[in-house]
Every structure is written in structure tokens, then in C-alpha cells.
Design a protein around this motif. Structure first.
Motif, short mmCIF file in Angstrom:
data_model
loop_
_atom_site.label_atom_id
_atom_site.label_comp_id
_atom_site.label_asym_id
_atom_site.label_seq_id
_atom_site.Cartn_x
_atom_site.Cartn_y
_atom_site.Cartn_z
N ARG A 11 0.97 -1.11 -0.05
CA ARG A 11 -0.03 0.15 0.04
C ARG A 11 0.97 1.54 0.08
O ARG A 11 2.17 1.14 0.23
CB ARG A 11 -1.02 0.15 1.39
CG ARG A 11 -1.94 -1.00 1.18
CD ARG A 11 -3.01 -0.75 0.35
NE ARG A 11 -4.13 -1.93 0.13
CZ ARG A 11 -5.16 -2.01 -0.50
NH1 ARG A 11 -5.27 -0.76 -1.07
NH2 ARG A 11 -6.08 -2.67 -0.31
N THR A 12 0.23 2.21 -0.36
CA THR A 12 0.97 3.85 -0.33
C THR A 12 0.27 4.52 0.58
O THR A 12 -0.87 4.38 1.30
CB THR A 12 0.83 4.43 -1.71
OG1 THR A 12 -0.50 4.72 -1.62
CG2 THR A 12 1.17 3.62 -2.86
N PRO A 13 0.81 5.66 1.27
CA PRO A 13 0.22 6.55 2.32
C PRO A 13 -0.96 7.04 1.90
O PRO A 13 -2.05 7.34 2.63
CB PRO A 13 1.00 7.77 2.54
CG PRO A 13 2.63 6.96 1.96
CD PRO A 13 2.32 5.94 0.99
N GLU A 14 -1.36 7.18 0.49
CA GLU A 14 -2.89 7.59 -0.03
C GLU A 14 -3.75 6.60 0.25
O GLU A 14 -5.07 6.90 0.16
CB GLU A 14 -2.59 7.79 -1.56
CG GLU A 14 -1.64 9.17 -1.79
CD GLU A 14 -0.19 8.63 -1.68
OE1 GLU A 14 0.52 9.82 -1.38
OE2 GLU A 14 0.07 7.76 -1.86
N ASP A 15 -3.46 5.27 0.52
CA ASP A 15 -4.57 4.36 0.79
C ASP A 15 -4.97 4.36 2.22
O ASP A 15 -6.07 3.57 2.60
CB ASP A 15 -3.98 3.02 0.61
CG ASP A 15 -3.59 2.75 -0.86
OD1 ASP A 15 -4.40 3.29 -1.86
OD2 ASP A 15 -2.41 1.98 -1.28
N VAL A 16 -4.36 5.06 3.12
CA VAL A 16 -4.70 5.13 4.35
C VAL A 16 -6.06 6.00 4.92
O VAL A 16 -5.68 7.42 4.66
CB VAL A 16 -3.60 5.36 5.59
CG1 VAL A 16 -3.87 5.46 6.89
CG2 VAL A 16 -2.42 4.39 5.24
N ASP A 17 -6.98 5.65 5.26
CA ASP A 17 -8.05 6.65 5.76
C ASP A 17 -7.87 7.22 6.81
O ASP A 17 -8.71 8.12 7.12
CB ASP A 17 -9.19 5.70 5.43
CG ASP A 17 -9.57 5.14 4.11
OD1 ASP A 17 -9.58 5.79 3.13
OD2 ASP A 17 -9.77 3.93 3.97
N TYR A 18 -7.22 6.66 7.82
CA TYR A 18 -7.24 7.18 9.30
C TYR A 18 -5.98 6.72 9.88
O TYR A 18 -5.64 5.45 9.78
CB TYR A 18 -8.44 6.76 9.98
CG TYR A 18 -8.49 6.98 11.61
CD1 TYR A 18 -8.43 8.34 11.96
CD2 TYR A 18 -8.05 6.13 12.54
CE1 TYR A 18 -8.39 8.75 13.64
CE2 TYR A 18 -8.06 6.39 13.81
CZ TYR A 18 -7.95 7.52 14.26
OH TYR A 18 -7.76 7.80 15.67
N ILE A 19 -5.49 7.66 10.91
CA ILE A 19 -4.22 7.17 11.65
C ILE A 19 -4.48 7.46 13.09
O ILE A 19 -4.98 8.39 13.36
CB ILE A 19 -3.06 7.90 11.29
CG1 ILE A 19 -2.50 7.95 9.72
CG2 ILE A 19 -1.77 7.54 12.09
CD1 ILE A 19 -1.65 8.71 9.22
N ASN A 20 -4.50 6.51 14.01
CA ASN A 20 -4.55 6.79 15.32
C ASN A 20 -3.15 6.90 15.73
O ASN A 20 -2.03 5.88 15.65
CB ASN A 20 -4.87 5.34 16.09
CG ASN A 20 -5.49 5.89 17.83
OD1 ASN A 20 -4.27 5.66 18.37
ND2 ASN A 20 -6.64 6.02 17.97
N LEU A 21 -2.79 8.05 16.31
CA LEU A 21 -1.36 8.38 16.69
C LEU A 21 -0.96 7.88 18.12
O LEU A 21 -1.81 7.54 19.05
CB LEU A 21 -1.42 9.93 16.73
CG LEU A 21 -1.86 10.67 15.31
CD1 LEU A 21 -1.95 12.12 15.84
CD2 LEU A 21 -0.79 10.59 14.36
#
Length: 401
Positions: free
Chosen positions: A272-282
Motif C-alpha cells: 500500500r501507499t500513504p494515499e491508501d490510509v483513511d485514518y491514523i491513530n497516533l
């Protein structure tokens, strides 16, 4: 081989089951942490994310297992029994593994026993030192389930239960297990509250990750567990990235290099690429140095495009349970359209000197397919986990560890 997160059980400051936690995520205007007057050695009140409500009756278990830590674990695992029971019936007990992350085990029970000793010159009759061994919660749950497969605890500070996820995948991938109960549990105790204060890492009020007034963490307690298996389920494990930059015993590498590499490894494993990520829990602890590092790392890879949040203002930092808890919040968001992206609660202005990542500061609902969760622990122990709806899995996760 693709492995699946078939179900999730949880108890934390937000609620005592999935339904209560979902409801709380829809109401971030409420405060879920509370003041405690017993944990600080000098009697100072401290904000903590404490579990409220009646815990399971532990009287049927041996006395050394009757700890708050085990009660929290049992409360979360009992929620999984509709999913676990058919699997336990289907597979041999030696093919059922239990892998747990913790940092405290039954330390609070030990603290109470020491206080009793100081007052009476004798330990309580029911006290057994086994309660404070790190293996204790894993052994307790294995015995409760009748699981005879690999059983152990991982304790790498704040990344403990996130590392458990990769370990569970490896056990399944190498055919050492068919089902893994995996996750983390930590209960509040004086050791962690006063230890983090000694490090000058605790907030004087409610924590404010990524704000200009942030001054540290609030501690919390939680139990968060997944049923993980090769059996198709709603959410797939897509990728995991682990690095160890060993920059400092307690401070992160300010360049964010280890965090960036961990995220990249997870993305590469998932194809996958960063553009595929819909949400990040920091990881988002609210300390000066963590938030500086993490905002730099996330912005380097995602710019200001990926919605992200820290949920530690809502739950407190639950240490050994934090990784599984925060990944579980992603799981809830993916599997229920009425569960919003976990909101980032910040009552003070954001720190404009930090990289301008896209913080989700309101209740936002969307049909997400892929989520990333970050955990960064003492010693530069970094791990990022990518999960997605089952049909988002593109490749088999072969042994890339």
C-alpha cells in the motif's frame, strides 16, 4: 498468509464493552478521565483513565489470580466468547495460543500487600507473589479458556500489546497455532503513576496532545483483546512495521527516523501507499518530545492529507494495553459505519510550531477501509500496524518479520 482479526473485546475509561465505547466516541465533549486521590504517594490528586463499574466476580479463582488486572482481562475476554467458543470447540487445545502485553500485571495487589506488611509485619494470607509476574495475565487467561498452545507475555513498555499483534500473526503464519487470543491489559498502580511523575512526564491536568500547552500524559487502565485466526473475519491484518532506533532510554529520536521506517515497513508489507490510509491513530502522548517527533514523522509520509487523532485524552495512556486498545478503536471504526474516526479532543490551541498534520477534532463518520495505528515506546521501540476491511487485503502476509 492473511490473518484476520475476527472479534474485539474491550474495557477502558470510555466504557465496559464495545457498545459503550462506540457511544463514547460519538460524545467526545464529555470527560472520561477522573481525579484519583489514592495513587500518588504524597496524596496529590491525579487525572487517570479509570474503569468504572462492577468487575467480574473473581472468587472462584485461586487467590493469587484475584487481581484487578485479571478482572479487567476477564471482563474483556468474556465479550469474545460467542466468537471464541466455536473455535475452541473446533481446534485442539494445543492449537490455541494466548499472547498478552502488559507492564504491570498484578503490581497493584503487590503494593497493597506491602502496605499490609508495613502495618502488621506480615503479608496477607491470600497474597501470592505470582500475581505480579509478567506472565500472570497470560497464564490466567490460558487456564480460563483451557488453551494449551503457546502462552506468554510481551512487555516492551508502551508498544507491548502492539507487538503482540505481529507475534500472533507469526504463530499463525508458521502453523504453530490456529487461533490466538491476543491483546493487552494494564491496571492503574502507584508504580506507574509515581514513576512517570519522577520522569517529569505526567500532566498537571487533563492531557492535551499536540496543543501548545501540553505538559505530559495521564495514565489509564484497560483490557483490549482480539480473536485472531486464519478463519475469514471482518478485518484483516495488512501490514506491520517494527524498528528499534535505541536513541535514548525514554526519549524518542527527534528526527522521527525510526517511526518513519516502521510506518514504511507496514505499508510495504501491505503493498500500500500513504494515499491508501483513511485514518491514523497516533501514539500522541501529550509530551513535548513525542508530539514533536510524531507530527514530523506523520507529515513526512502523509503531509496534511490523512485524518489522524490521539485518543489518550479520552482513555488515558494505558501503557501495555494502549496498542491493542487503539488498534481496537480502529477496528470499531472499520466495522461500524456509526462509529466515527476516533476524535482528537483538544481544548487548548494547537501548537503551530508542530508539523500541520490533519487532526480530526470533531465527530467525523466515513466509510473507511484502511487504518494505521502507531505505538512508540521507551528505548526507541517503534511499531506501526495497518489493518483493513477483509476485502482490502491485496497480498498474503508471508514471513516478513
Amino acid at each position: 498468509m492473511t490473518t484476520f482479526l475476527n472479534d474485539f473485546g474491550v474495557v477502558c475509561a470510555l466504557g465496559n464493552n464495545k457498545s459503550e465505547v462506540k457511544q463514547a466516541l460519538n460524545h467526545p465533549e464529555r470527560e472520561y478521565q477522573s481525579l484519583d486521590h489514592e495513587l500518588h504517594l504524597e496524596g496529590e490528586p491525579v487525572y487517570v483513565g479509570k474503569v468504572i463499574g462492577e468487575l467480574p466476580d473473581m472468587s472462584a479463582f485461586p487467590s493469587y489470580q484475584q487481581t484487578r488486572n485479571n478482572a479487567l482481562a476477564l471482563m474483556a475476554v468474556q465479550q469474545l466468547e460467542p466468537t471464541l467458543s466455536p473455535l475452541l470447540a473446533k481446534f485442539d487445545s494445543q492449537r490455541i495460543a494466548v499472547i498478552i502485553g502488559t507492564t504491570t500485571a498484578g503490581v497493584r495487589t503487590a503494593e497493597e500487600a506491602v502496605a499490609h506488611y508495613m502495618a502488621t509485619d506480615a503479608f496477607p494470607a491470600e497474597y501470592g507473589h505470582q500475581c505480579q509476574e509478567l506472565i500472570a495475565p497470560a497464564q490466567f487467561l490460558a487456564e480460563y479458556l483451557g488453551a494449551d498452545g503457546p502462552t506468554y507475555t510481551i512487555s516492551t513498555a508502551c508498544s507491548s500489546s502492539t507487538k503482540v499483534i505481529m507475534t500472533a500473526h507469526m504463530l499463525l503464519d508458521t502453523d504453530m497455532a490456529d487461533v490466538v487470543l491476543c491483546g493487552g491489559v494494564d491496571s492503574l498502580c502507584q508504580l506507574t503513576v509515581n514513576g512517570f511523575e519522577a520522569l517529569d512526564s505526567t500532566s498537571q491536568s487533563l492531557c492535551e496532545p499536540f496543543s501548545e500547552s501540553r505538559d505530559g500524559i495521564n495514565l489509564g487502565e484497560a483490557a483490549a483483546f482480539f480473536v485472531m485466526s486464519k478463519q475469514p473475519g471482518p478485518v484483516a491484518l495488512l501490514g506491520v512495521g517494527e524498528t528499534s532506533d535505541a536513541y535514548h532510554i525514554s526519549a524518542p529520536d527527534p528526527s522521527g527516523d525510526g517511526a518513519i521506517r516502521a510506518i514504511n515497513i507496514a505499508l510495504e508489507m501491505a503493498n500500500r501507499t500513504p494515499e491508501d490510509v483513511d485514518y491514523i491513530n497516533l501514539h500522541g502522548t501529550g509530551t513535548i518530545k513525542n508530539d514533536e517527533m510524531e507530527s514530523r514523522a506523520v507529515y513526512t509520509l502523509f503531509s496534511d492529507k490523512a485524518p489522524c487523532s490521539s485518543t489518550k485524552r479520552l482513555t488515558g495512556h494505558t501503557l501495555g494495553a494502549a496498542g491493542a486498545l487503539e488498534l481496537g478503536l480502529c477496528w470499531l471504526h472499520l466495522t461500524d459505519v456509526d462509529t466515527p474516526m476516533p476524535p482528537h479532543k483538544m481544548t487548548k490551541p494547537r501548537d503551530e510550531s508542530l508539523h500541520p498534520i490533519k487532526l480530526v477534532q470533531s465527530v467525523t463518520k466515513q466509510n473507511s477501509r484502511i487504518c494505521l495505528s502507531n505505538s512508540f515506546a521507551f528505548g526507541g521501540n517503534n511499531i506501526s500496524v495497518l489493518i483493513g476491511l477483509a476485502d482490502a487485503a491485496k497480498i498474503d502476509m508471508t514471513s516478513t518479520c
